[in-house]
Design an enzyme around this catalytic site. Sequence first.
Site, PDB file in Angstrom:
ATOM      1  CG  ASP A 149      -2.069   0.923   1.124  1.00  0.00           C
ATOM      2  OD1 ASP A 149      -2.293   1.469   0.028  1.00  0.00           O
ATOM      3  OD2 ASP A 149      -2.770   1.120   2.129  1.00  0.00           O
ATOM      4  CG  ASN A 173      -7.492  -2.008  -6.196  1.00  0.00           C
ATOM      5  OD1 ASN A 173      -6.520  -2.724  -5.949  1.00  0.00           O
ATOM      6  ND2 ASN A 173      -7.860  -1.050  -5.344  1.00  0.00           N
TER       7      ASN A 173
HETATM    8  C1  FPP Z   1      -1.649   0.323  -3.324  1.00  0.00           C
HETATM    9  O1  FPP Z   1      -1.256   1.659  -3.476  1.00  0.00           O
HETATM   10  C2  FPP Z   1      -1.225  -0.461  -4.407  1.00  0.00           C
HETATM   11  C3  FPP Z   1      -2.030  -0.980  -5.382  1.00  0.00           C
HETATM   12  C4  FPP Z   1      -3.492  -0.793  -5.445  1.00  0.00           C
HETATM   13  C5  FPP Z   1      -1.476  -1.764  -6.448  1.00  0.00           C
HETATM   14  C6  FPP Z   1      -0.218  -2.490  -6.137  1.00  0.00           C
HETATM   15  C7  FPP Z   1       0.511  -2.575  -7.401  1.00  0.00           C
HETATM   16  C8  FPP Z   1       1.834  -2.547  -7.555  1.00  0.00           C
HETATM   17  C9  FPP Z   1       2.804  -2.551  -6.446  1.00  0.00           C
HETATM   18  C10 FPP Z   1       2.403  -2.486  -8.910  1.00  0.00           C
HETATM   19  C11 FPP Z   1       2.082  -3.659  -9.768  1.00  0.00           C
HETATM   20  C12 FPP Z   1       2.233  -4.949  -9.095  1.00  0.00           C
HETATM   21  C13 FPP Z   1       2.998  -5.984  -9.499  1.00  0.00           C
HETATM   22  C14 FPP Z   1       2.960  -7.263  -8.774  1.00  0.00           C
HETATM   23  C15 FPP Z   1       3.881  -5.881 -10.656  1.00  0.00           C
HETATM   24  P1  FPP Z   1      -2.386   2.732  -3.569  1.00  0.00           P
HETATM   25  O2  FPP Z   1      -2.551   3.145  -4.984  1.00  0.00           O
HETATM   26  O3  FPP Z   1      -3.624   2.246  -2.904  1.00  0.00           O
HETATM   27  O4  FPP Z   1      -1.743   3.887  -2.739  1.00  0.00           O
HETATM   28  P2  FPP Z   1      -2.506   4.987  -1.893  1.00  0.00           P
HETATM   29  O5  FPP Z   1      -3.254   4.247  -0.824  1.00  0.00           O
HETATM   30  O6  FPP Z   1      -1.385   5.812  -1.357  1.00  0.00           O
HETATM   31  O7  FPP Z   1      -3.393   5.725  -2.837  1.00  0.00           O
END
Ligand code: FPP
Length: 246
Positions: free
Chosen positions: A18, A66
């Site tokens: 996250d 998501n």
């Molecule tokens: C949370 O950050 C992350 C996600 C919803 C996606 C996770 C994806 C990756 C790490 C990249 C792709 C994955 C792989 C396995 C190649 P957020 O967007 O919710 O952050 P925030 O809470 O700060 O908005």
Amino acid sequence: MHGLKTDKLPQHLAIIMDGNGRWAQERMLKRIIGHQKGVETVRVIVEECSRLGIKYLTLFAFSAENWLRPKTEVKALMSLLKKYISFETTRMIADNIRFNVIGDRDELPPDVNAAVQQAIDRTAGNDGMVLTLALSYGSRQEIVRAAARLAGDIAAGTVAADRLDENLFSSYLFTGDMPDPDFLIRTSGEMRISNFLLWQLAYTELYFSDANWPEFTAAELHKALKVYQARERRFGRTSDQVNKRS
Ligand code: FPP
């Protein structure tokens, strides 16, 4: 070097990655740049877990919820996932990693699903770490799906209703062939489970890191694993029982 006891590592480590969006926004960058940096962290952590000898690593990469994000962000995330899976397959083969996915794969764009299938097929013979990406994954949805499938098998007469116990039910989950996670890490300071592995986390040790995912390093992983190694896992028993004092 890292001060970890190699005989006391979690067999199954699960991570809620996250804070990509916040990492980017704090730097006046677009959220997608945070996801791109997040992919670099994924590479580092996958390699380090495999090197340490962790047997199962499960990463929450995209939740069933998501899909509700802005279309441009969903599209960018799908494209990053496809690229990661396609580019990393060679390294997974070199590192003896078996690739796996949990979640509603039918919801994924066909090209992403094809890349997933190819990586699963090409790494199927590997017997090192099992790397599982949770994609379009929601735990309540998984539990309902398991219950529906089990009900179907009971109605069809292939399973006797009186055989139903926790083990049988677990075998209907996406994670049916994996042990439950021993340790869960969530980054970015949020303290929620967010519909991730609700059944499987029953006795998992939880750890929350303040680092956003793009700034989570191998050193942060070691710090978390040291905390895990200092925990006493009692599974409902007393400390004396666990330490065989009574
Ligand atoms: C949370 O950050 C992350 C996600 C919803 C996606 C996770 C994806 C990756 C790490 C990249 C792709 C994955 C792989 C396995 C190649 P957020 O967007 O919710 O952050 P925030 O809470 O700060 O908005």
